[in-house]
Design a protein around this motif. Structure first.
Motif, PDB file in Angstrom:
ATOM      1  N   ILE A  88       1.067  -1.438  -0.256  1.00 57.11           N
ATOM      2  CA  ILE A  88      -0.051  -0.173   0.103  1.00 57.11           C
ATOM      3  C   ILE A  88       0.587   0.885   0.145  1.00 57.11           C
ATOM      4  O   ILE A  88       0.817   1.845  -0.319  1.00 57.11           O
ATOM      5  CB  ILE A  88      -0.539  -0.257   1.315  1.00 57.11           C
ATOM      6  N   THR A  89       2.272   1.392   1.036  1.00 56.28           N
ATOM      7  CA  THR A  89       2.772   2.450   0.662  1.00 56.28           C
ATOM      8  C   THR A  89       3.527   2.726  -0.295  1.00 56.28           C
ATOM      9  O   THR A  89       3.809   3.851  -0.946  1.00 56.28           O
ATOM     10  CB  THR A  89       3.740   2.119   1.853  1.00 56.28           C
ATOM     11  N   PHE A  90       3.477   1.999  -1.159  1.00 56.56           N
ATOM     12  CA  PHE A  90       4.135   1.821  -2.103  1.00 56.56           C
ATOM     13  C   PHE A  90       3.773   1.952  -3.550  1.00 56.56           C
ATOM     14  O   PHE A  90       3.865   3.079  -4.478  1.00 56.56           O
ATOM     15  CB  PHE A  90       5.140   0.184  -2.679  1.00 56.56           C
ATOM     16  N   ALA A  91       2.767   2.095  -3.224  1.00 57.66           N
ATOM     17  CA  ALA A  91       1.256   1.564  -4.500  1.00 57.66           C
ATOM     18  C   ALA A  91       0.885   3.917  -4.192  1.00 57.66           C
ATOM     19  O   ALA A  91       0.889   3.887  -5.192  1.00 57.66           O
ATOM     20  CB  ALA A  91       0.558   0.591  -4.599  1.00 57.66           C
ATOM     21  N   LEU A  92       0.842   3.829  -3.278  1.00 60.57           N
ATOM     22  CA  LEU A  92       0.233   5.165  -2.876  1.00 60.57           C
ATOM     23  C   LEU A  92       0.987   6.604  -3.303  1.00 60.57           C
ATOM     24  O   LEU A  92       0.512   6.698  -3.946  1.00 60.57           O
ATOM     25  CB  LEU A  92      -0.386   5.455  -1.811  1.00 60.57           C
ATOM     26  N   ALA A  93       2.415   5.603  -3.024  1.00 60.53           N
ATOM     27  CA  ALA A  93       3.457   6.385  -3.004  1.00 60.53           C
ATOM     28  C   ALA A  93       3.701   7.058  -4.630  1.00 60.53           C
ATOM     29  O   ALA A  93       4.205   7.940  -5.526  1.00 60.53           O
ATOM     30  CB  ALA A  93       4.319   6.624  -2.889  1.00 60.53           C
ATOM     31  N   LEU A  94       2.809   5.888  -5.420  1.00 59.03           N
ATOM     32  CA  LEU A  94       3.088   6.185  -6.816  1.00 59.03           C
ATOM     33  C   LEU A  94       2.610   7.160  -7.692  1.00 59.03           C
ATOM     34  O   LEU A  94       2.161   7.921  -8.558  1.00 59.03           O
ATOM     35  CB  LEU A  94       3.386   4.863  -8.075  1.00 59.03           C
ATOM     36  N   GLY A 128       0.324   2.716   5.184  1.00 55.41           N
ATOM     37  CA  GLY A 128       0.505   1.092   4.952  1.00 55.41           C
ATOM     38  C   GLY A 128       1.539   1.530   6.649  1.00 55.41           C
ATOM     39  O   GLY A 128       1.945   0.194   6.481  1.00 55.41           O
ATOM     40  N   ILE A 129       2.192   2.183   7.042  1.00 57.00           N
ATOM     41  CA  ILE A 129       2.698   2.659   8.882  1.00 57.00           C
ATOM     42  C   ILE A 129       2.324   1.632   9.645  1.00 57.00           C
ATOM     43  O   ILE A 129       2.216   0.989  10.303  1.00 57.00           O
ATOM     44  CB  ILE A 129       2.870   3.766   8.825  1.00 57.00           C
ATOM     45  N   PHE A 249      10.480  -4.588   2.933  1.00 58.58           N
ATOM     46  CA  PHE A 249      11.722  -3.373   3.686  1.00 58.58           C
ATOM     47  C   PHE A 249      11.918  -2.351   2.398  1.00 58.58           C
ATOM     48  O   PHE A 249      11.555  -1.161   2.364  1.00 58.58           O
ATOM     49  CB  PHE A 249      12.245  -4.086   4.505  1.00 58.58           C
ATOM     50  N   LEU A 250      12.265  -3.156   1.478  1.00 61.69           N
ATOM     51  CA  LEU A 250      12.612  -2.421   0.363  1.00 61.69           C
ATOM     52  C   LEU A 250      11.420  -1.533  -0.426  1.00 61.69           C
ATOM     53  O   LEU A 250      11.489  -0.200  -0.122  1.00 61.69           O
ATOM     54  CB  LEU A 250      12.949  -3.468  -1.218  1.00 61.69           C
ATOM     55  N   LEU A 251       9.802  -2.272  -0.319  1.00 55.71           N
ATOM     56  CA  LEU A 251       9.026  -1.507  -0.791  1.00 55.71           C
ATOM     57  C   LEU A 251       8.604  -0.351   0.291  1.00 55.71           C
ATOM     58  O   LEU A 251       8.351   0.852  -0.848  1.00 55.71           O
ATOM     59  CB  LEU A 251       7.618  -2.404  -0.972  1.00 55.71           C
ATOM     60  N   PHE A 252       8.516  -0.436   1.540  1.00 56.28           N
ATOM     61  CA  PHE A 252       8.840   1.104   2.917  1.00 56.28           C
ATOM     62  C   PHE A 252       9.393   1.552   2.271  1.00 56.28           C
ATOM     63  O   PHE A 252       8.931   2.932   2.116  1.00 56.28           O
ATOM     64  CB  PHE A 252       8.757   0.131   3.148  1.00 56.28           C
ATOM     65  N   MET A 253      10.426   1.784   1.372  1.00 54.55           N
ATOM     66  CA  MET A 253      11.935   2.063   1.724  1.00 54.55           C
ATOM     67  C   MET A 253      11.783   3.275   0.860  1.00 54.55           C
ATOM     68  O   MET A 253      11.287   4.414   0.461  1.00 54.55           O
ATOM     69  CB  MET A 253      13.164   1.587   1.752  1.00 54.55           C
ATOM     70  N   ILE A 254      11.406   2.080  -0.640  1.00 59.62           N
ATOM     71  CA  ILE A 254      11.103   3.504  -2.583  1.00 59.62           C
ATOM     72  C   ILE A 254       9.579   4.272  -2.068  1.00 59.62           C
ATOM     73  O   ILE A 254       9.728   4.939  -2.449  1.00 59.62           O
ATOM     74  CB  ILE A 254      10.732   2.399  -3.467  1.00 59.62           C
ATOM     75  N   GLY A 255       8.784   3.209  -0.847  1.00 58.11           N
ATOM     76  CA  GLY A 255       7.130   3.929  -0.918  1.00 58.11           C
ATOM     77  C   GLY A 255       7.530   5.607  -0.355  1.00 58.11           C
ATOM     78  O   GLY A 255       7.606   6.501  -0.843  1.00 58.11           O
ATOM     79  N   ILE A 260       8.733  11.644  -0.490  1.00 59.89           N
ATOM     80  CA  ILE A 260       9.447  12.983  -0.039  1.00 59.89           C
ATOM     81  C   ILE A 260       9.946  13.921  -1.729  1.00 59.89           C
ATOM     82  O   ILE A 260       9.349  14.687  -1.842  1.00 59.89           O
ATOM     83  CB  ILE A 260      10.481  12.240   0.892  1.00 59.89           C
ATOM     84  N   ILE A 261       9.965  12.939  -2.337  1.00 60.90           N
ATOM     85  CA  ILE A 261       9.798  13.865  -4.164  1.00 60.90           C
ATOM     86  C   ILE A 261       8.361  14.327  -4.716  1.00 60.90           C
ATOM     87  O   ILE A 261       8.915  15.351  -5.421  1.00 60.90           O
ATOM     88  CB  ILE A 261      10.351  12.693  -5.244  1.00 60.90           C
ATOM     89  N   LEU A 262       7.413  13.316  -4.217  1.00 59.34           N
ATOM     90  CA  LEU A 262       5.854  13.677  -5.060  1.00 59.34           C
ATOM     91  C   LEU A 262       6.047  15.162  -3.896  1.00 59.34           C
ATOM     92  O   LEU A 262       5.379  16.281  -4.264  1.00 59.34           O
ATOM     93  CB  LEU A 262       5.188  13.731  -3.949  1.00 59.34           C
ATOM     94  N   MET A 263       6.310  15.430  -2.180  1.00 61.61           N
ATOM     95  CA  MET A 263       6.345  16.411  -1.783  1.00 61.61           C
ATOM     96  C   MET A 263       7.246  17.496  -2.293  1.00 61.61           C
ATOM     97  O   MET A 263       6.832  18.979  -2.328  1.00 61.61           O
ATOM     98  CB  MET A 263       6.805  15.960   0.074  1.00 61.61           C
ATOM     99  N   CYS A 264       8.062  17.438  -2.478  1.00 62.38           N
ATOM    100  CA  CYS A 264       9.283  18.879  -3.453  1.00 62.38           C
ATOM    101  C   CYS A 264       8.465  18.608  -4.503  1.00 62.38           C
ATOM    102  O   CYS A 264       8.056  19.716  -4.829  1.00 62.38           O
ATOM    103  CB  CYS A 264      10.598  18.150  -3.565  1.00 62.38           C
ATOM    104  N   ALA A 265       8.238  17.914  -5.693  1.00 64.83           N
ATOM    105  CA  ALA A 265       7.090  18.545  -6.491  1.00 64.83           C
ATOM    106  C   ALA A 265       5.915  19.295  -6.650  1.00 64.83           C
ATOM    107  O   ALA A 265       5.562  20.057  -7.260  1.00 64.83           O
ATOM    108  CB  ALA A 265       6.725  17.090  -7.444  1.00 64.83           C
ATOM    109  N   MET A 266       5.627  18.594  -5.164  1.00 60.85           N
ATOM    110  CA  MET A 266       4.212  19.715  -4.533  1.00 60.85           C
ATOM    111  C   MET A 266       4.844  21.672  -4.114  1.00 60.85           C
ATOM    112  O   MET A 266       4.225  21.812  -4.263  1.00 60.85           O
ATOM    113  CB  MET A 266       3.588  19.257  -3.671  1.00 60.85           C
TER     114      MET A 266
END
Lengths: 355, 205
Positions: A88-94, A128-129, A249-255, A260-266
């Motif tokens: 969920i964390t990963f999918a929502l981030a994308l 996700g968290i 764990f990798l999915l959590f980290m990428i998510g 963070i990048i999405l927030m930078c874009a915002m």
């Protein structure tokens, strides 16, 4: 191939989505590298420098290491929810990237409520968290996830208010519309009040602090230091991630990184003109539309990179907040400040003082 | 074609998740099913062209209300045996509410089937038009025709919020609290005392 049929439409959009996500995921690997390099630079270390030139391929080495390790699921864990949480964390981030305008006309879904959509998606990140922490069936992850839920719900409120001030300035919730309003140079950017004459200096006085509030709330919303209390290693081992290993764990980290990048874009889109250059862009008129869009893409990603460096610097420089200080900052400082700012900007608009 | 596929997927999602809410044995799973139902319902709203309502549903219900549900349910220590004991006792009342809701749903569906979703009543709901976004449409109606109701709703929420604070606020004595303004305003003159100590003598406190 006929793109007007249902199947053609589906394939066309699938292609667009891949065109955004694949470069994004590759870029994330290098953002991760940059994050570690900045952090190392502040502490006068070298940072990753072994794999590839300047250590550039370090993230890929980490990726393969994560993927080929064993996935350990704790015996008492709720197995389904435990594995669902990182997904969920990963999918929502994308998913949030669907509405981010990358250039003039370059966006997967140009929806009218784009900014609300981004806000909604970022508010879902807490699931996700909280699911991961609960499903681990262990004390430290559970405490971490409870902290995180309270923290993210608190800071969402001030992010919402800041977004409302931007909507009031722009008069639209469409992200393309918000970016187009900021054309023609940095003095028209929302952070400086949206431009349009000397009377906008009043809006500048309001919007600069709002940008700061948004940036700090974005740090809290993405659980970045100094607000990384959900995974405070001195108190909770690693918070909600304690029981995770390997690919989950990798999915959590990428998510997290994609968020963070999405927030930078915002921040770049809402306050710093999105794909517009900081100078007047009259020279673009003679350009090929694709080339002009590419120009916008470079501008947007330049801004995103700049803001990401700010995120990385904050991580390196600022010590972690205590939990009661965090809550105080969110509810007693940011909420009233941003609430007053909404009232002020609305007043300026209603009485016609600004645009 | 694609619309139909999306509709049936989302509708099946809502119904399946709703069944999951009442049939799941673990209350946390129930809440997670509830969130799925909200989310699928938001998708149905989008398909009807009510994108603003869909986003509100996600922001308010999924993003805030359901998080609090989850928060509470996760911290409860639920005794499943005790829960199931009351099942027969509450069955008549619960069944009555269920039948009542079913009758209402049948009436609503029948009237929509006969008159269409917009209805034939004067001043009834209007279908969305292409040139005005539905945020603008809602805003125009909400802040003109229904301004008093809107204000009244705001007052009710304000009273509820103050009520919650009044009920839960406790001023405990003897708790050390941080006063950040005090800390920031502290000067060397206020914070320390320079004492000249003579050899062989202590300091008086």
């Amino acid at each position: 191939m006929d793109w007007t049929t249902g199947l053609g439409w589906f394939l066309f959009h699938l292609g667009q989505i891949l065109l955004v996500i694949v470069p994004l995921l590759v870029a994330l690997a290098f953002f991760m590298w940059g994050d570690r390099k900045v952090w190392a630079g502040v502490q006068m270390r070298k940072g990753p420098n072994v794999v590839g030139p300047f250590g550039l391929l370090q993230s890929f080495a980490d990726l393969f290491k994560f993927v080929i390790k064993e996935i350990v699921v704790p015996a008492g864990a709720d197995k389904f929810v435990f594995l669902l949480a990182p997904l969920i964390t990963f999918a929502l981030a994308l998913v949030g990237w669907a509405v981010v305008p990358m250039g003039p006309g370059w966006v997967i879904a140009n929806i009218n409520v784009g900014i609300l959509y981004l806000f909604a998606i970022s508010s879902l990140g807490v699931y996700g968290i909280i699911m991961g922490g609960w499903a681990s069936n262990s004390k430290y992850p559970f405490l971490g996830s409870l902290r995180s839920a309270a923290q993210m719900v608190s800071y969402e409120v001030s992010i919402g208010f800041v977004i409302i001030t931007v909507i009031l300035l722009s008069g639209t919730m469409n992200l393309q519309g918000i970016v187009e309003k900021q054309a023609g140079g940095f003095w028209n950017w929302n952070v400086l009040g949206g431009g349009g004459g000397p009377q906008h200096l009043i809006a500048t006085v309001i919007m600069v602090p709002m940008m700061v509030v948004f940036f700090i709330s974005a740090l809290a919303e993405t659980n970045r230091p100094p607000f990384d209390l959900p995974e405070a290693e001195s108190e909770l081992v690693a918070g909600y991630q304690v029981e995770y290993s390997s690919s989950p764990f990798l999915l959590f980290m990428i998510g997290e990184l994609a968020n963070i990048i999405l927030m930078c874009a915002m921040i770049s889109i809402l306050f710093f003109g999105g794909w517009h250059a900081p100078w007047p862009e009259d020279y673009l008129k003679g350009w090929n539309p694709t080339l002009a869009s590419l120009h916008g893409l470079v501008m947007l990603w330049g801004k995103i990179t700049l803001w990401f460096i700010m995120f990385a610097l904050v991580k390196a420089i600022v010590p972690r907040y205590r939990y009661d200080q965090l809550m105080r900052l969110g509810w007693k400082v940011f909420l009233p400040t941003s609430g007053i700012a909404v009232a002020l900007v609305a007043g300026l608009r209603v009485y016609g003082i600004i645009g | 074609m694609l619309q139909a596929i999306a509709f049936y997927l989302l509708a099946a999602g809502v119904i399946g998740a709703a069944l999951g809410v009442v049939s799941a044995r673990n209350p946390v799973h129930s809440v997670l099913f509830l969130i799925t139902a909200f989310f699928s319902a938001a998708g149905l709203f989008v398909m009807m062209g009510a994108e603003f309502l869909a986003m509100l549903l996600v922001v308010v219900y999924v993003g805030a209300v359901a998080v609090l549900f989850l928060f509470v349910v996760m911290m409860l220590d639920v005794d499943f045996a005790a829960l199931r004991q009351g099942f027969a006792r509450y069955l008549p009342l619960g069944g009555l509410v269920g039948i009542w809701l079913t009758i209402e749903m049948v009436f609503v569906s029948a009237s929509v089937a006969r008159d269409g979703a917009a209805g034939k009543v004067a001043g009834g709901p209007q279908a969305a038009s292409g040139d005005v976004t539905n945020i603008e449409t809602i805003g125009r109606v909400l802040y003109t025709d229904y301004i008093y109701f809107f204000q009244a709703a705001g007052m009710v929420l304000l009273v509820a919020m103050i009520g919650a604070i009044v009920l839960t606020l406790k001023h405990r004595q003897g708790v050390k609290r941080q006063n950040i303004a005090d800390q920031v305003a502290r000067t060397p003159a206020k914070g320390m005392r320079i004492v000249g100590i003579k050899s062989g003598e202590g300091i008086e406190a």
